[in-house]
Every structure is written in C-alpha cells, then in structure tokens.
Design a protein around this motif. Structure first.
Motif, PDB file in Angstrom:
ATOM      1  N   UNK A 170      35.204  55.929  83.526  1.00  0.00           N
ATOM      2  CA  UNK A 170      36.378  55.965  84.392  1.00  0.00           C
ATOM      3  C   UNK A 170      37.084  54.602  84.410  1.00  0.00           C
ATOM      4  N   UNK A 171      36.277  53.553  84.515  1.00  0.00           N
ATOM      5  CA  UNK A 171      36.852  52.204  84.537  1.00  0.00           C
ATOM      6  C   UNK A 171      37.464  51.843  83.184  1.00  0.00           C
ATOM      7  N   UNK A 172      36.814  52.278  82.118  1.00  0.00           N
ATOM      8  CA  UNK A 172      37.340  52.006  80.776  1.00  0.00           C
ATOM      9  C   UNK A 172      38.697  52.680  80.588  1.00  0.00           C
ATOM     10  N   UNK A 173      38.817  53.923  81.041  1.00  0.00           N
ATOM     11  CA  UNK A 173      40.082  54.639  80.931  1.00  0.00           C
ATOM     12  C   UNK A 173      41.182  53.879  81.665  1.00  0.00           C
ATOM     13  N   UNK A 174      40.839  53.365  82.842  1.00  0.00           N
ATOM     14  CA  UNK A 174      41.827  52.637  83.637  1.00  0.00           C
ATOM     15  C   UNK A 174      42.196  51.298  83.001  1.00  0.00           C
ATOM     16  N   UNK A 175      41.196  50.504  82.637  1.00  0.00           N
ATOM     17  CA  UNK A 175      41.456  49.148  82.150  1.00  0.00           C
ATOM     18  C   UNK A 175      42.016  49.127  80.726  1.00  0.00           C
ATOM     19  N   UNK A 176      41.754  50.204  79.977  1.00  0.00           N
ATOM     20  CA  UNK A 176      42.303  50.272  78.622  1.00  0.00           C
ATOM     21  C   UNK A 176      43.612  51.075  78.576  1.00  0.00           C
ATOM     22  N   UNK A 177      44.108  51.434  79.791  1.00  0.00           N
ATOM     23  CA  UNK A 177      45.387  52.153  79.903  1.00  0.00           C
ATOM     24  C   UNK A 177      45.402  53.439  79.071  1.00  0.00           C
ATOM     25  N   UNK A 178      44.347  54.237  79.253  1.00  0.00           N
ATOM     26  CA  UNK A 178      44.223  55.461  78.463  1.00  0.00           C
ATOM     27  C   UNK A 178      44.643  56.717  79.220  1.00  0.00           C
ATOM     28  N   UNK A 179      44.986  56.585  80.491  1.00  0.00           N
ATOM     29  CA  UNK A 179      45.271  57.762  81.319  1.00  0.00           C
ATOM     30  C   UNK A 179      46.377  58.626  80.724  1.00  0.00           C
ATOM     31  N   UNK A 180      47.510  58.019  80.419  1.00  0.00           N
ATOM     32  CA  UNK A 180      48.631  58.784  79.870  1.00  0.00           C
ATOM     33  C   UNK A 180      48.300  59.333  78.480  1.00  0.00           C
ATOM     34  N   UNK A 181      47.583  58.530  77.692  1.00  0.00           N
ATOM     35  CA  UNK A 181      47.217  58.976  76.354  1.00  0.00           C
ATOM     36  C   UNK A 181      46.327  60.220  76.414  1.00  0.00           C
ATOM     37  N   UNK A 182      45.409  60.242  77.362  1.00  0.00           N
ATOM     38  CA  UNK A 182      44.514  61.401  77.491  1.00  0.00           C
ATOM     39  C   UNK A 182      45.283  62.652  77.901  1.00  0.00           C
ATOM     40  N   UNK A 183      46.356  62.463  78.662  1.00  0.00           N
ATOM     41  CA  UNK A 183      47.186  63.610  79.047  1.00  0.00           C
ATOM     42  C   UNK A 183      47.957  64.145  77.849  1.00  0.00           C
ATOM     43  N   UNK A 184      48.405  63.227  77.005  1.00  0.00           N
ATOM     44  CA  UNK A 184      49.216  63.609  75.852  1.00  0.00           C
ATOM     45  C   UNK A 184      48.373  64.114  74.686  1.00  0.00           C
ATOM     46  N   UNK A 185      47.126  63.631  74.603  1.00  0.00           N
ATOM     47  CA  UNK A 185      46.268  63.974  73.466  1.00  0.00           C
ATOM     48  C   UNK A 185      44.960  64.611  73.957  1.00  0.00           C
ATOM     49  N   UNK A 186      44.949  65.932  74.114  1.00  0.00           N
ATOM     50  CA  UNK A 186      43.725  66.604  74.581  1.00  0.00           C
ATOM     51  C   UNK A 186      42.575  66.540  73.572  1.00  0.00           C
ATOM     52  N   UNK A 187      42.857  66.014  72.379  1.00  0.00           N
ATOM     53  CA  UNK A 187      41.819  65.911  71.349  1.00  0.00           C
ATOM     54  C   UNK A 187      40.940  64.675  71.548  1.00  0.00           C
ATOM     55  N   UNK A 188      41.201  63.883  72.623  1.00  0.00           N
ATOM     56  CA  UNK A 188      40.419  62.675  72.887  1.00  0.00           C
ATOM     57  C   UNK A 188      39.431  62.930  74.023  1.00  0.00           C
ATOM     58  N   UNK A 189      38.169  62.590  73.772  1.00  0.00           N
ATOM     59  CA  UNK A 189      37.110  62.711  74.781  1.00  0.00           C
ATOM     60  C   UNK A 189      36.543  61.328  75.054  1.00  0.00           C
ATOM     61  N   UNK A 190      36.346  60.993  76.322  1.00  0.00           N
ATOM     62  CA  UNK A 190      35.758  59.705  76.697  1.00  0.00           C
ATOM     63  C   UNK A 190      34.458  59.966  77.454  1.00  0.00           C
ATOM     64  N   UNK A 191      33.364  59.348  76.999  1.00  0.00           N
ATOM     65  CA  UNK A 191      32.063  59.550  77.631  1.00  0.00           C
ATOM     66  C   UNK A 191      31.291  58.234  77.697  1.00  0.00           C
ATOM     67  N   UNK A 192      30.417  58.118  78.702  1.00  0.00           N
ATOM     68  CA  UNK A 192      29.521  56.961  78.828  1.00  0.00           C
ATOM     69  C   UNK A 192      28.213  57.263  78.112  1.00  0.00           C
ATOM     70  N   UNK A 193      27.567  56.226  77.566  1.00  0.00           N
ATOM     71  CA  UNK A 193      26.308  56.444  76.858  1.00  0.00           C
ATOM     72  C   UNK A 193      25.491  55.164  76.825  1.00  0.00           C
ATOM     73  N   UNK A 194      24.269  55.310  76.347  1.00  0.00           N
ATOM     74  CA  UNK A 194      23.358  54.170  76.228  1.00  0.00           C
ATOM     75  C   UNK A 194      22.265  54.505  75.223  1.00  0.00           C
ATOM     76  N   UNK A 195      21.784  53.486  74.538  1.00  0.00           N
ATOM     77  CA  UNK A 195      20.688  53.683  73.589  1.00  0.00           C
ATOM     78  C   UNK A 195      19.404  54.094  74.298  1.00  0.00           C
ATOM     79  N   UNK A 196      19.296  53.789  75.600  1.00  0.00           N
ATOM     80  CA  UNK A 196      18.091  54.116  76.361  1.00  0.00           C
ATOM     81  C   UNK A 196      18.070  55.562  76.847  1.00  0.00           C
TER      82      UNK A 196
END
Length: 212
Positions: free
Chosen positions: A155-181
């Motif tokens: 959520x913070x990455x979407x905000x700080x990288x200014x991806x909100x509008x892009x995600x609305x325009x491009x439904x082909x983009x998925x953003x998820x959190x992850x970890x090697x652990x």
C-alpha cells in the motif's frame, strides 16, 4: 515363434485401452503452457533470491546478477521461463533489448530501500512499464523484504511510487508484498500470476484443466 503370443497380447492391450479412452471420453492431459517473462528491478532488490526460493535453490551465496540469468518456475498449470536482468545502472540502459517477445514482467522493489533508492526504483519502473513493448503486458510488482523491520508495504509502495492512477488505467498490473522467509506466500502469489497469464494468453486453459 514363442515371442508372438506376448507381442499379440501387448497389441491387444493397446487397442483395448484406445477404445476404452474413446468410449469413456477420457481426454489427454492438456499441454502445460510456457511463458517467457522478464524479472526487473534495481540492484539489491532481491530478484535472484526470490527466484531461487521459487526454484528451491540455495540462497546463502547470492551475488548481484551481471548480464542475465534464466530460471524455470514450474507451476501446476504453467511453466514460467524467467529471464532476470541485472539491475545496475550500467546494465539498465540495455534492458530494452530484451523487451520483445515476452508474455509478462515481474518487477521487484526493495521494501527496505532508502528514499533515494525508491526514487531510482520508481524511475526504472516507469521507463520499463511505459515502453510500448511492455505497456500492455501483465505485470507483477513485488514489494520485497517484508521480513525486515520498517519495510515498505504494498500500500505504501503504491502511494510513494505514485502508482494509484496507473493501477486504475492498467488492470494488468498486480502489486503484492513478499519475503524470502515466506516461500509459501511467495509461491501463492506467483501461482495467481500464472493463472492471470493463462486468462490473458490461453483463456481456454482454465476450462480444459477443470475438465480433466
């Protein structure tokens, strides 16, 4: 001559099984699709580590990628042939040479990076995602290193990288959190992305697999 009864018996079994398949409508398992993907991100984002986790490889001696490496990730209904490109500035200028003939992109963000590194990451992401050869492809943006204290969430990455509008325009983009652990969580995300690739590139795959 003693071999003929065994040969005839074998041929009869094959014929009987073929007839049984046709009569009972048993279908051959569908061919597993193979997708060529790119894995992008700046140096130390954790690209190689995540791919190594997905392929059950040792992650104790990971070094920055110079040039590119290729790893095959096998999923229940797809194989992802992932080409990871090095993330150094000297290598990023050549990324565009690998943009053709790919079916999707995995972009890794270092969730523990500094503000300057996040700006650098954002710049690299925008340059790649706005390229005509990649702009309409399915994208999976992974906000990595969630095991580290203070890591940037999706959520913070979407905000700080200014991806909100892009995600609305491009439904082909998925953003998820992850970890090697959390390898199970990571694999679950990748499997869902594999399903998304099937929906876009092989819409008949879902019905075929459900019917088997």
């Amino acid at each position: 001559m003693s071999e003929w009864p065994a040969i005839c018996c074998g041929v009869c079994r094959i014929c009987c099984f073929t007839v049984y398949q046709k009569c009972c409508c048993i279908k051959e398992p569908p061919a597993i699709p193979v997708y060529d993907l790119l894995c992008l991100g700046i140096t130390n984002a954790g690209k190689t580590t995540l791919l190594s986790v997905l392929t059950s490889e040792n992650i104790d001696a990971i070094v920055p990628t110079v040039g590119f490496i290729i790893k095959d990730i096998r999923l229940p209904n797809a194989v992802l042939k992932v080409k990871e490109l090095g993330g150094a500035v000297s290598i990023r200028q050549y990324w565009h040479r690998y943009f053709n003939d790919v079916q999707g992109v995995i972009f890794v963000v270092d969730g523990s990076c500094t503000q300057d590194e996040l700006h650098e990451t954002t710049d690299a992401l925008y340059k790649a995602i706005q390229n005509p050869e990649l702009s309409t492809k399915p994208w999976l943006i992974l906000c990595n290193k969630q095991d580290l204290e203070g890591a940037c969430t999706e959520e913070r990455a979407v905000e700080e990288m200014n991806l909100t509008e892009m995600l609305k325009e491009k439904p082909n983009i998925i953003v998820k959190s992850c970890s090697k652990t959390n390898p199970d969580g990571l694999r679950s995300i990748i499997e869902r992305f594999g399903n998304r690739l099937n929906e876009i590139h092989n819409p008949e795959m879902r019905e075929t697999f459900d019917a088997v």
